[in-house]
Enzyme design. Structure first.
Site, PDB file in Angstrom:
ATOM      1  N   GLY A  13       0.815  -1.218   0.000  1.00  0.00           N
ATOM      2  CA  GLY A  13       0.000   0.000   0.000  1.00  0.00           C
ATOM      3  C   GLY A  13       0.845   1.263   0.000  1.00  0.00           C
ATOM      4  O   GLY A  13       2.084   1.223  -0.038  1.00  0.00           O
ATOM      5  N   ASP A  36       2.153  -9.192   1.507  1.00  0.00           N
ATOM      6  CA  ASP A  36       0.851  -8.708   1.040  1.00  0.00           C
ATOM      7  C   ASP A  36       0.166  -9.874   0.341  1.00  0.00           C
ATOM      8  O   ASP A  36       0.763 -10.954   0.220  1.00  0.00           O
ATOM      9  CB  ASP A  36       1.023  -7.506   0.081  1.00  0.00           C
ATOM     10  CG  ASP A  36      -0.152  -6.537   0.179  1.00  0.00           C
ATOM     11  OD1 ASP A  36      -1.303  -7.019   0.064  1.00  0.00           O
ATOM     12  OD2 ASP A  36       0.051  -5.333   0.371  1.00  0.00           O
ATOM     13  N   ILE A  37      -1.058  -9.655  -0.145  1.00  0.00           N
ATOM     14  CA  ILE A  37      -1.747 -10.768  -0.820  1.00  0.00           C
ATOM     15  C   ILE A  37      -1.428 -10.813  -2.309  1.00  0.00           C
ATOM     16  O   ILE A  37      -1.829 -11.731  -3.003  1.00  0.00           O
ATOM     17  CB  ILE A  37      -3.281 -10.738  -0.609  1.00  0.00           C
ATOM     18  CG1 ILE A  37      -3.853  -9.357  -0.934  1.00  0.00           C
ATOM     19  CG2 ILE A  37      -3.651 -11.172   0.794  1.00  0.00           C
ATOM     20  CD1 ILE A  37      -5.364  -9.319  -1.002  1.00  0.00           C
ATOM     21  N   ARG A  38      -0.733  -9.793  -2.840  1.00  0.00           N
ATOM     22  CA  ARG A  38      -0.315  -9.783  -4.257  1.00  0.00           C
ATOM     23  C   ARG A  38       1.150  -9.376  -4.349  1.00  0.00           C
ATOM     24  O   ARG A  38       1.650  -8.652  -3.476  1.00  0.00           O
ATOM     25  CB  ARG A  38      -1.134  -8.779  -5.064  1.00  0.00           C
ATOM     26  CG  ARG A  38      -2.391  -9.389  -5.669  1.00  0.00           C
ATOM     27  CD  ARG A  38      -3.175  -8.354  -6.437  1.00  0.00           C
ATOM     28  NE  ARG A  38      -3.893  -7.465  -5.549  1.00  0.00           N
ATOM     29  CZ  ARG A  38      -5.060  -7.758  -4.952  1.00  0.00           C
ATOM     30  NH1 ARG A  38      -5.646  -8.914  -5.189  1.00  0.00           N
ATOM     31  NH2 ARG A  38      -5.649  -6.910  -4.147  1.00  0.00           N
ATOM     32  N   ASP A  51      -1.528 -13.951   3.545  1.00  0.00           N
ATOM     33  CA  ASP A  51      -2.909 -13.493   3.737  1.00  0.00           C
ATOM     34  C   ASP A  51      -3.176 -13.455   5.240  1.00  0.00           C
ATOM     35  O   ASP A  51      -3.225 -14.505   5.890  1.00  0.00           O
ATOM     36  CB  ASP A  51      -3.858 -14.479   3.026  1.00  0.00           C
ATOM     37  CG  ASP A  51      -5.310 -14.032   3.144  1.00  0.00           C
ATOM     38  OD1 ASP A  51      -5.582 -13.038   3.860  1.00  0.00           O
ATOM     39  OD2 ASP A  51      -6.173 -14.684   2.527  1.00  0.00           O
ATOM     40  N   ILE A  52      -3.396 -12.261   5.787  1.00  0.00           N
ATOM     41  CA  ILE A  52      -3.540 -12.153   7.249  1.00  0.00           C
ATOM     42  C   ILE A  52      -4.833 -12.783   7.753  1.00  0.00           C
ATOM     43  O   ILE A  52      -5.013 -12.969   8.952  1.00  0.00           O
ATOM     44  CB  ILE A  52      -3.452 -10.687   7.740  1.00  0.00           C
ATOM     45  CG1 ILE A  52      -4.472  -9.801   7.026  1.00  0.00           C
ATOM     46  CG2 ILE A  52      -2.046 -10.143   7.613  1.00  0.00           C
ATOM     47  CD1 ILE A  52      -4.970  -8.702   7.904  1.00  0.00           C
ATOM     48  N   TYR A 141     -14.834   1.264   8.640  1.00  0.00           N
ATOM     49  CA  TYR A 141     -13.382   1.486   8.792  1.00  0.00           C
ATOM     50  C   TYR A 141     -13.111   2.180  10.130  1.00  0.00           C
ATOM     51  O   TYR A 141     -12.273   1.730  10.928  1.00  0.00           O
ATOM     52  CB  TYR A 141     -12.914   2.340   7.615  1.00  0.00           C
ATOM     53  CG  TYR A 141     -11.501   2.879   7.677  1.00  0.00           C
ATOM     54  CD1 TYR A 141     -10.393   2.026   7.711  1.00  0.00           C
ATOM     55  CD2 TYR A 141     -11.262   4.260   7.639  1.00  0.00           C
ATOM     56  CE1 TYR A 141      -9.107   2.530   7.725  1.00  0.00           C
ATOM     57  CE2 TYR A 141      -9.971   4.771   7.649  1.00  0.00           C
ATOM     58  CZ  TYR A 141      -8.899   3.909   7.693  1.00  0.00           C
ATOM     59  OH  TYR A 141      -7.629   4.419   7.705  1.00  0.00           O
TER      60      TYR A 141
END
Ligand code: AKB
Length: 311
Positions: A13, A36-38, A51-52, A141
């Site tokens: 990010g 990260d996931i990517r 992946d958290i 959020y």
């Protein structure tokens, strides 16, 4: 810092991309693992897919890599989070509780939890918002981050876990375009000024929000994490402030460098989120506890952004 091994979640990010590099400078490339996931768009020396939401994998990863500190940046932001509130809660909150449990059980040295000005809501004083105020956030959020802060504090008081947090305002930077936030306009405007000499803003003129330039975001994060624990008086998250701006103030400053630049307004659903937030933040607790002081104001930020991106 000897022997420290750092894990960043959500490292692709806007903040993670730059924080990874800053942490590598301090702890060495091999001791900082960005996840990260990517895959990231640019190569980072130590990057792994993680992946958290898979807490067993997260736990095993922390154990196998002898992680001592976690910077937990993975989250969905204010606008994107509204598309699927249940999933946002799972990602922003459930996964965080699991991380706190892992931190307690594996005796992590420190955890960094990014919070946000999104924890404030319509009942919060709009100007110089105090550290302890009214918290009635209007987005999932904001709810997930405020609840996360309460749990950080609980884990500190009950188990002695060293959790530290910051309530980030809108973050302005030129390396990665933010995605899914309400303050993204303050970054998009520079990209569009460079590419099209114009920007169609999704907030209306007059919407003033607290912001911070990325060098100050890095400074605040690292100063907090390196402060002596005895000087930290809250395990929730600290208010920090850079400067406040509205779209038309920012546009006028950009226009002083790029005279052809024009802004137009077409408010969308993000206007209601922005309207629920506050305009400026009282960060005196951070100033008192760990000598926080922002270096950039709007004028110096715009000058640097234009130099880095356009000229
Ligand atoms: C957002 O706009 O959602 C974020 C934030 C202020 O936390 N940039």
């Amino acid at each position: 810092m000897e022997g420290d091994r750092i894990l960043l979640t959500g490292a692709n990010g806007q903040i993670g991309t730059e924080l990874t590099i800053e942490l590598q400078k301090i702890y060495g490339e091999d001791n900082v693992i960005a996840t990260d996931i990517r895959e990231p768009s640019e190569r980072i020396s130590r990057f792994e897919i993680l992946d958290i939401l898979d807490s067993s994998k997260l736990d095993a990863f922390i154990a196998e890599n002898k992680i001592s500190q976690v910077y937990h940046l993975a989250a969905l932001l204010s606008s994107k989070g509204e598309e699927n509130p249940a999933f946002t809660w799972k990602l922003n909150f459930d996964a965080y509780i699991k991380l706190l449990e892992i931190g307690r059980d594996r005796q992590l040295k420190k955890i960094f939890f990014p919070s946000t000005i999104g924890i404030y809501g319509p009942t919060t004083p709009k100007r110089d918002t105090p550290q302890n105020s009214s918290f009635e956030p209007a987005t999932v959020y904001g709810i997930s981050k405020f609840t996360g802060e309460l749990w950080s504090d609980y884990f500190n008081k009950r188990y002695g876990l060293d959790v530290r947090g910051l309530r980030y305002p809108g973050v302005i930077s030129h390396k990665v375009r933010p995605a899914g936030g309400t303050t993204d306009f303050a970054v998009e405007i520079f990209f569009d000024a460079r590419e099209k000499s114009s920007y169609n803003c999704y907030l209306k003129a007059g919407t003033r929000l607290p912001m911070m330039y990325m060098p100050d975001v890095m400074k605040a994060t690292l100063e907090l994490m390196h402060a002596d624990r005895s000087s930290i008086s809250t395990s929730m998250a600290y208010n920090i402030h850079g400067f406040s701006l509205s779209p038309e103030e920012l546009a006028a400053e950009i226009k002083s460098y790029l005279p052809d630049f024009e802004i137009s307004y077409n408010p969308d659903h993000r206007q209601a989120i922005a309207d629920s937030w506050t305009e400026s933040i009282d960060d005196s607790l951070a100033r008192r506890d760990w000598s926080w002081n922002a270096e950039y104001d709007m004028t110096s930020m715009v000058k640097d952004m234009i130099e880095q991106m356009i000229k």
